[in-house]
Write a protein that holds these residues in place. Sequence first.
Motif, PDB file in Angstrom:
ATOM      1  N   GLY A   1       0.818  -1.214   0.000  1.00  0.00           N
ATOM      2  CA  GLY A   1       0.000   0.000   0.000  1.00  0.00           C
ATOM      3  C   GLY A   1       0.846   1.256   0.000  1.00  0.00           C
ATOM      4  O   GLY A   1       0.537   2.228  -0.698  1.00  0.00           O
ATOM      5  N   GLY A   2       1.924   1.249   0.781  1.00  0.00           N
ATOM      6  CA  GLY A   2       2.820   2.396   0.806  1.00  0.00           C
ATOM      7  C   GLY A   2       3.482   2.633  -0.538  1.00  0.00           C
ATOM      8  O   GLY A   2       3.620   3.770  -0.989  1.00  0.00           O
ATOM      9  N   ILE A   3       3.894   1.557  -1.198  1.00  0.00           N
ATOM     10  CA  ILE A   3       4.532   1.683  -2.511  1.00  0.00           C
ATOM     11  C   ILE A   3       3.533   2.218  -3.535  1.00  0.00           C
ATOM     12  O   ILE A   3       3.854   3.106  -4.341  1.00  0.00           O
ATOM     13  CB  ILE A   3       5.087   0.328  -2.968  1.00  0.00           C
ATOM     14  N   ALA A   4       2.315   1.705  -3.503  1.00  0.00           N
ATOM     15  CA  ALA A   4       1.291   2.126  -4.460  1.00  0.00           C
ATOM     16  C   ALA A   4       0.962   3.607  -4.319  1.00  0.00           C
ATOM     17  O   ALA A   4       0.638   4.281  -5.304  1.00  0.00           O
ATOM     18  CB  ALA A   4       0.035   1.284  -4.278  1.00  0.00           C
ATOM     19  N   ALA A   5       1.062   4.127  -3.097  1.00  0.00           N
ATOM     20  CA  ALA A   5       0.678   5.522  -2.852  1.00  0.00           C
ATOM     21  C   ALA A   5       1.847   6.492  -2.958  1.00  0.00           C
ATOM     22  O   ALA A   5       1.665   7.694  -2.787  1.00  0.00           O
ATOM     23  CB  ALA A   5       0.056   5.635  -1.462  1.00  0.00           C
ATOM     24  N   ALA A   6       3.060   6.006  -3.253  1.00  0.00           N
ATOM     25  CA  ALA A   6       4.257   6.849  -3.188  1.00  0.00           C
ATOM     26  C   ALA A   6       4.163   8.078  -4.085  1.00  0.00           C
ATOM     27  O   ALA A   6       4.413   9.206  -3.636  1.00  0.00           O
ATOM     28  CB  ALA A   6       5.489   6.020  -3.546  1.00  0.00           C
ATOM     29  N   ALA A   7       3.831   7.894  -5.351  1.00  0.00           N
ATOM     30  CA  ALA A   7       3.766   9.030  -6.270  1.00  0.00           C
ATOM     31  C   ALA A   7       2.695  10.022  -5.847  1.00  0.00           C
ATOM     32  O   ALA A   7       2.880  11.241  -5.949  1.00  0.00           O
ATOM     33  CB  ALA A   7       3.514   8.535  -7.693  1.00  0.00           C
ATOM     34  N   LEU A   8       1.570   9.514  -5.348  1.00  0.00           N
ATOM     35  CA  LEU A   8       0.485  10.387  -4.913  1.00  0.00           C
ATOM     36  C   LEU A   8       0.905  11.227  -3.711  1.00  0.00           C
ATOM     37  O   LEU A   8       0.600  12.422  -3.629  1.00  0.00           O
ATOM     38  CB  LEU A   8      -0.751   9.552  -4.571  1.00  0.00           C
ATOM     39  N   VAL A   9       1.628  10.613  -2.781  1.00  0.00           N
ATOM     40  CA  VAL A   9       2.053  11.338  -1.586  1.00  0.00           C
ATOM     41  C   VAL A   9       2.999  12.469  -1.950  1.00  0.00           C
ATOM     42  O   VAL A   9       2.946  13.560  -1.364  1.00  0.00           O
ATOM     43  CB  VAL A   9       2.728  10.378  -0.582  1.00  0.00           C
ATOM     44  N   ASN A  10       3.862  12.259  -2.934  1.00  0.00           N
ATOM     45  CA  ASN A  10       4.767  13.320  -3.368  1.00  0.00           C
ATOM     46  C   ASN A  10       3.983  14.524  -3.877  1.00  0.00           C
ATOM     47  O   ASN A  10       4.351  15.677  -3.641  1.00  0.00           O
ATOM     48  CB  ASN A  10       5.702  12.794  -4.459  1.00  0.00           C
ATOM     49  N   ARG A  11       2.881  14.280  -4.555  1.00  0.00           N
ATOM     50  CA  ARG A  11       2.048  15.376  -5.037  1.00  0.00           C
ATOM     51  C   ARG A  11       1.279  16.033  -3.893  1.00  0.00           C
ATOM     52  O   ARG A  11       1.121  17.260  -3.844  1.00  0.00           O
ATOM     53  CB  ARG A  11       1.066  14.855  -6.097  1.00  0.00           C
TER      54      ARG A  11
END
Length: 527
Positions: free
Chosen positions: A304-314
């Motif tokens: 879940g953390g990996i899947a959300a990585a790009a979104l969290v950067n935004r």
Amino acid sequence: MNALQLYTPVPGTRRVPRNRLMLSILGGATMRVGKRDGLLSALRHRDLPVLLSAFAISASGSWAYNVGLSVYVYDQTKSATWAGAVTVGRFVPSMLFGAYGGVLAERFERIGFMVRLDLICTTLMAGLTVLAAFDGPAWAAIAIAAVNSTITMSYQPAVAATMPQLVPARDLAAANTLQNTVENLAVIAGPAIGALLLLSGSVSFAFGVNAASFLVSALLVIRIKVRSKPVDVTEDGAAGPVRQMLVGVRAIVSTTAARLLVAYSVLASFVYGVDTVQFLLISRERLGTGSDGYGYLLAGLGVGGIAAAALVNRISAWPRLGTAILAGMSLYCLPTLLFLVVDVPVGAFGIEILRGAGTLVVDVLAITALQRSMPPDKLARVFGAFFTLVLLAITLGALVTPQVLNHTSLNTTLWLAGLGIPAAAALGWPLLRRMDNANVARLAVLEPRIVVLQRAAILAEAPRAVLERLAAGAAELEVAAGQAVVTQGEEADAFYVIEQGGMTVSSHGEDGIERSLPPLVPGDYFG
């Protein structure tokens, strides 16, 4: 004002205004502004991939060791209380001495300090390997783990304080997200490694792999070129150990935003402490996967953390971080209620994927905010205090959960973690909204300056976060017609963007003759 110099004029140039208004950014540092940056942009900086590689190897070994330790103690004792004692035994000493770990990370050069810590942990894990090979007592394994955790408490603030030296401010959120992504990959790979080793019947081998991972980490970290400058944390002998540690705490509580973001990160850590106990019972009583399912559930969090990585950067660039924090807490906690009805491993894995995305949002936003806002000479002590609070929360979660289970049931703890914690988090919404409104108001004031900066070709593709920092450090100047702004031979100490009016430009060449150059118009820059 922020110290910043983006452009140095060609010698022999003279610029004179023929109208009146411009935007200036004062100072003498340098900054590169290119195209808009993505998550992987931080990897352009040489030392960051080295640090992440060391972290990936060490973290993978540590997660294999974590699974092995929990299963080893539980299989020896058959007790949920002893399972909780694994977490408590590792974290309580770290909680007591962790804040001073930040002081040590400030007092010594950080890279060499981290290498020495890796070597000490290699020795400790080698000792645990021998203990497990000879079927040593559970309490001795917990004791070695406690010492190891205490040592690594100095490592975490050292890494967090070093990160702003490895990448510029605009890449901090991306760097922190990548570090969390690496950790999440380790969460997946580590338990998988641990599970394979457990299937082979060799817990001691899992501990040996961890010892080797610390050694490899030391060999990689020593290759990092950046070096920190040690800080006199004693303040010329006037500050004792307690005062040295309190520096980080005072820095955190000095700003409302830092207090709020840290508080929610600590609350999320409490939930993780609950998870360390609940996962064992969910795996055994709901999923039928036994002790091995513990690593399976942790791997779901990592995915879940990996899947959300790009979104969290935004998300880190959003003006309303409070809303994002509350949404992250809700996503971390609410899916826990699904364990009331889900009893298949695949469904449980999907639940943990959702929860892993939520906790990444909370953690990355808190850490990045601290790195950007805290003084560099206090940063390691700030993170020493921060990680101590995190460990305190994890310890409380692991300590309280067995007691609740002993007097109630697993369903009760699922309701408390899935609904009670989000309800508590929602109580802070007025404060989060106030923080968001203050940030939006600040950005509204900066918006006209941001528009002016975007007109400059050199800044047209700059990330929004860079433009906001430039605008915050800018000042508006009204210049009378005929007044010289930059004169031949002067030291460049500011960057100017013309907002209204225009500038005439002239230059004296080597022959001493003054020549006119093309005029500057709104949107042009110089300095």
